[in-house]
Design a protein around this motif. Structure first.
Motif, PDB file in Angstrom:
ATOM      1  N   ASP A 165      10.131  10.380   9.066  1.00  0.00           N
ATOM      2  CA  ASP A 165      11.464  10.978   9.130  1.00  0.00           C
ATOM      3  C   ASP A 165      12.136  11.013   7.765  1.00  0.00           C
ATOM      4  O   ASP A 165      12.861  11.960   7.454  1.00  0.00           O
ATOM      5  CB  ASP A 165      12.355  10.230  10.123  1.00  0.00           C
ATOM      6  N   GLU A 166      11.920   9.991   6.957  1.00  0.00           N
ATOM      7  CA  GLU A 166      12.526   9.940   5.621  1.00  0.00           C
ATOM      8  C   GLU A 166      11.640  10.615   4.566  1.00  0.00           C
ATOM      9  O   GLU A 166      11.901  10.523   3.375  1.00  0.00           O
ATOM     10  CB  GLU A 166      12.823   8.494   5.237  1.00  0.00           C
ATOM     11  N   LYS A 167      10.584  11.255   5.030  1.00  0.00           N
ATOM     12  CA  LYS A 167       9.661  12.017   4.167  1.00  0.00           C
ATOM     13  C   LYS A 167       9.036  11.172   3.057  1.00  0.00           C
ATOM     14  O   LYS A 167       8.759  11.641   1.964  1.00  0.00           O
ATOM     15  CB  LYS A 167      10.351  13.255   3.604  1.00  0.00           C
ATOM     16  N   ILE A 168       8.793   9.906   3.370  1.00  0.00           N
ATOM     17  CA  ILE A 168       8.093   9.027   2.438  1.00  0.00           C
ATOM     18  C   ILE A 168       6.599   9.331   2.509  1.00  0.00           C
ATOM     19  O   ILE A 168       5.906   9.342   1.501  1.00  0.00           O
ATOM     20  CB  ILE A 168       8.393   7.550   2.761  1.00  0.00           C
ATOM     21  N   ILE A 169       6.125   9.610   3.721  1.00  0.00           N
ATOM     22  CA  ILE A 169       4.722   9.934   3.942  1.00  0.00           C
ATOM     23  C   ILE A 169       4.606  11.372   4.425  1.00  0.00           C
ATOM     24  O   ILE A 169       5.169  11.720   5.459  1.00  0.00           O
ATOM     25  CB  ILE A 169       4.100   8.976   4.997  1.00  0.00           C
ATOM     26  N   ASP A 170       3.886  12.201   3.655  1.00  0.00           N
ATOM     27  CA  ASP A 170       3.584  13.565   4.091  1.00  0.00           C
ATOM     28  C   ASP A 170       2.106  13.623   4.463  1.00  0.00           C
ATOM     29  O   ASP A 170       1.420  12.602   4.489  1.00  0.00           O
ATOM     30  CB  ASP A 170       3.949  14.589   3.009  1.00  0.00           C
ATOM     31  N   SER A 171       1.608  14.803   4.766  1.00  0.00           N
ATOM     32  CA  SER A 171       0.227  14.901   5.258  1.00  0.00           C
ATOM     33  C   SER A 171      -0.795  14.429   4.225  1.00  0.00           C
ATOM     34  O   SER A 171      -1.767  13.754   4.574  1.00  0.00           O
ATOM     35  CB  SER A 171      -0.085  16.325   5.709  1.00  0.00           C
ATOM     36  N   LEU A 172      -0.596  14.756   2.962  1.00  0.00           N
ATOM     37  CA  LEU A 172      -1.531  14.313   1.928  1.00  0.00           C
ATOM     38  C   LEU A 172      -1.458  12.794   1.745  1.00  0.00           C
ATOM     39  O   LEU A 172      -2.483  12.110   1.657  1.00  0.00           O
ATOM     40  CB  LEU A 172      -1.244  15.017   0.598  1.00  0.00           C
ATOM     41  N   ALA A 173      -0.247  12.261   1.720  1.00  0.00           N
ATOM     42  CA  ALA A 173      -0.080  10.813   1.586  1.00  0.00           C
ATOM     43  C   ALA A 173      -0.658  10.084   2.798  1.00  0.00           C
ATOM     44  O   ALA A 173      -1.169   8.967   2.671  1.00  0.00           O
ATOM     45  CB  ALA A 173       1.393  10.471   1.405  1.00  0.00           C
ATOM     46  N   ILE A 185       0.839  -1.206   0.000  1.00  0.00           N
ATOM     47  CA  ILE A 185       0.000   0.000   0.000  1.00  0.00           C
ATOM     48  C   ILE A 185       0.873   1.255   0.000  1.00  0.00           C
ATOM     49  O   ILE A 185       0.622   2.196  -0.756  1.00  0.00           O
ATOM     50  CB  ILE A 185      -0.958  -0.010   1.220  1.00  0.00           C
ATOM     51  N   ILE A 186       1.908   1.264   0.829  1.00  0.00           N
ATOM     52  CA  ILE A 186       2.802   2.438   0.894  1.00  0.00           C
ATOM     53  C   ILE A 186       3.509   2.629  -0.439  1.00  0.00           C
ATOM     54  O   ILE A 186       3.619   3.753  -0.932  1.00  0.00           O
ATOM     55  CB  ILE A 186       3.813   2.283   2.048  1.00  0.00           C
ATOM     56  N   LYS A 187       3.972   1.545  -1.050  1.00  0.00           N
ATOM     57  CA  LYS A 187       4.636   1.652  -2.353  1.00  0.00           C
ATOM     58  C   LYS A 187       3.667   2.135  -3.431  1.00  0.00           C
ATOM     59  O   LYS A 187       4.073   2.780  -4.390  1.00  0.00           O
ATOM     60  CB  LYS A 187       5.263   0.325  -2.760  1.00  0.00           C
ATOM     61  N   GLY A 188       2.393   1.823  -3.278  1.00  0.00           N
ATOM     62  CA  GLY A 188       1.392   2.335  -4.209  1.00  0.00           C
ATOM     63  C   GLY A 188       1.253   3.849  -4.108  1.00  0.00           C
ATOM     64  O   GLY A 188       0.936   4.521  -5.090  1.00  0.00           O
ATOM     65  N   ILE A 189       1.495   4.380  -2.924  1.00  0.00           N
ATOM     66  CA  ILE A 189       1.420   5.823  -2.698  1.00  0.00           C
ATOM     67  C   ILE A 189       2.731   6.497  -3.102  1.00  0.00           C
ATOM     68  O   ILE A 189       2.738   7.576  -3.672  1.00  0.00           O
ATOM     69  CB  ILE A 189       1.110   6.115  -1.209  1.00  0.00           C
ATOM     70  N   LYS A 190       3.846   5.832  -2.823  1.00  0.00           N
ATOM     71  CA  LYS A 190       5.181   6.386  -3.106  1.00  0.00           C
ATOM     72  C   LYS A 190       6.015   5.313  -3.803  1.00  0.00           C
ATOM     73  O   LYS A 190       6.856   4.664  -3.200  1.00  0.00           O
ATOM     74  CB  LYS A 190       5.820   6.814  -1.780  1.00  0.00           C
ATOM     75  N   PRO A 191       5.777   5.099  -5.106  1.00  0.00           N
ATOM     76  CA  PRO A 191       6.411   3.996  -5.834  1.00  0.00           C
ATOM     77  C   PRO A 191       7.943   4.011  -5.832  1.00  0.00           C
ATOM     78  O   PRO A 191       8.574   2.968  -5.894  1.00  0.00           O
ATOM     79  CB  PRO A 191       5.890   4.152  -7.265  1.00  0.00           C
ATOM     80  N   SER A 192       8.542   5.178  -5.750  1.00  0.00           N
ATOM     81  CA  SER A 192      10.001   5.261  -5.828  1.00  0.00           C
ATOM     82  C   SER A 192      10.697   4.928  -4.510  1.00  0.00           C
ATOM     83  O   SER A 192      11.917   4.770  -4.478  1.00  0.00           O
ATOM     84  CB  SER A 192      10.417   6.663  -6.268  1.00  0.00           C
ATOM     85  N   ALA A 193       9.947   4.797  -3.430  1.00  0.00           N
ATOM     86  CA  ALA A 193      10.540   4.590  -2.107  1.00  0.00           C
ATOM     87  C   ALA A 193      11.022   3.155  -1.912  1.00  0.00           C
ATOM     88  O   ALA A 193      10.384   2.209  -2.351  1.00  0.00           O
ATOM     89  CB  ALA A 193       9.531   4.947  -1.025  1.00  0.00           C
ATOM     90  N   GLN A 194      12.157   3.037  -1.259  1.00  0.00           N
ATOM     91  CA  GLN A 194      12.669   1.735  -0.828  1.00  0.00           C
ATOM     92  C   GLN A 194      12.155   1.522   0.590  1.00  0.00           C
ATOM     93  O   GLN A 194      12.515   2.263   1.500  1.00  0.00           O
ATOM     94  CB  GLN A 194      14.202   1.729  -0.849  1.00  0.00           C
ATOM     95  N   ILE A 195      11.310   0.516   0.773  1.00  0.00           N
ATOM     96  CA  ILE A 195      10.629   0.348   2.054  1.00  0.00           C
ATOM     97  C   ILE A 195      10.815  -1.071   2.576  1.00  0.00           C
ATOM     98  O   ILE A 195      10.661  -2.040   1.834  1.00  0.00           O
ATOM     99  CB  ILE A 195       9.120   0.640   1.901  1.00  0.00           C
ATOM    100  N   ASN A 196      11.132  -1.151   3.870  1.00  0.00           N
ATOM    101  CA  ASN A 196      11.098  -2.426   4.580  1.00  0.00           C
ATOM    102  C   ASN A 196      10.328  -2.196   5.876  1.00  0.00           C
ATOM    103  O   ASN A 196       9.823  -1.099   6.114  1.00  0.00           O
ATOM    104  CB  ASN A 196      12.513  -2.998   4.816  1.00  0.00           C
ATOM    105  N   GLU A 197      10.239  -3.203   6.723  1.00  0.00           N
ATOM    106  CA  GLU A 197       9.390  -3.085   7.914  1.00  0.00           C
ATOM    107  C   GLU A 197       9.846  -2.022   8.908  1.00  0.00           C
ATOM    108  O   GLU A 197       9.065  -1.562   9.726  1.00  0.00           O
ATOM    109  CB  GLU A 197       9.264  -4.434   8.612  1.00  0.00           C
ATOM    110  N   ASN A 198      11.116  -1.611   8.824  1.00  0.00           N
ATOM    111  CA  ASN A 198      11.647  -0.629   9.769  1.00  0.00           C
ATOM    112  C   ASN A 198      11.940   0.728   9.139  1.00  0.00           C
ATOM    113  O   ASN A 198      12.585   1.569   9.771  1.00  0.00           O
ATOM    114  CB  ASN A 198      12.907  -1.183  10.437  1.00  0.00           C
ATOM    115  N   THR A 199      11.493   0.960   7.916  1.00  0.00           N
ATOM    116  CA  THR A 199      11.718   2.243   7.259  1.00  0.00           C
ATOM    117  C   THR A 199      11.002   3.351   8.024  1.00  0.00           C
ATOM    118  O   THR A 199       9.818   3.229   8.337  1.00  0.00           O
ATOM    119  CB  THR A 199      11.200   2.201   5.809  1.00  0.00           C
ATOM    120  N   ALA A 200      11.725   4.433   8.304  1.00  0.00           N
ATOM    121  CA  ALA A 200      11.153   5.588   9.011  1.00  0.00           C
ATOM    122  C   ALA A 200      10.348   6.415   8.013  1.00  0.00           C
ATOM    123  O   ALA A 200      10.886   7.259   7.307  1.00  0.00           O
ATOM    124  CB  ALA A 200      12.258   6.420   9.649  1.00  0.00           C
ATOM    125  N   LEU A 201       9.058   6.159   7.941  1.00  0.00           N
ATOM    126  CA  LEU A 201       8.202   6.739   6.903  1.00  0.00           C
ATOM    127  C   LEU A 201       8.092   8.257   6.991  1.00  0.00           C
ATOM    128  O   LEU A 201       8.107   8.941   5.966  1.00  0.00           O
ATOM    129  CB  LEU A 201       6.810   6.112   6.981  1.00  0.00           C
TER     130      LEU A 201
END
Length: 76
Positions: free
Chosen positions: A25-33, A7-23
């Motif tokens: 802090d790493e600005k993968i998720i902003d308020s709109l996302a 689901i997160i990759k669907g919102i931010k396809p370019s992000a490298q995500i694993n179970e411990n990714t700081a969503l």
């Protein structure tokens, strides 16, 4: 866990995500996302994520999101 990451990759396809990714802090998720993420999680897992659940701690990592989902499912 895989569905949450998907689901997160669907919102931010370019992000490298694993179970411990700081969503946040790493600005993968902003308020709109965050709005999109909450809606997708609610639909996928059939849980009600309320305003009190929307805290940085609950959305810090995919692992934290999983813990939130599991807690909400147990409350139902």
């Amino acid at each position: 866990m895989e569905k949450i990451i998907e689901i997160i990759k669907g919102i931010k396809p370019s992000a490298q995500i694993n179970e411990n990714t700081a969503l946040i802090d790493e600005k993968i998720i902003d308020s709109l996302a965050m709005i999109t993420l909450i809606s997708a999680l609610s639909d996928e897992f059939d849980v009600d994520i309320t305003a009190r659940d929307i805290t940085p701690e609950n959305f810090k990592t995919p692992q934290a999101i999983l813990a939130l989902i599991e807690r909400l499912e147990d409350e139902d």
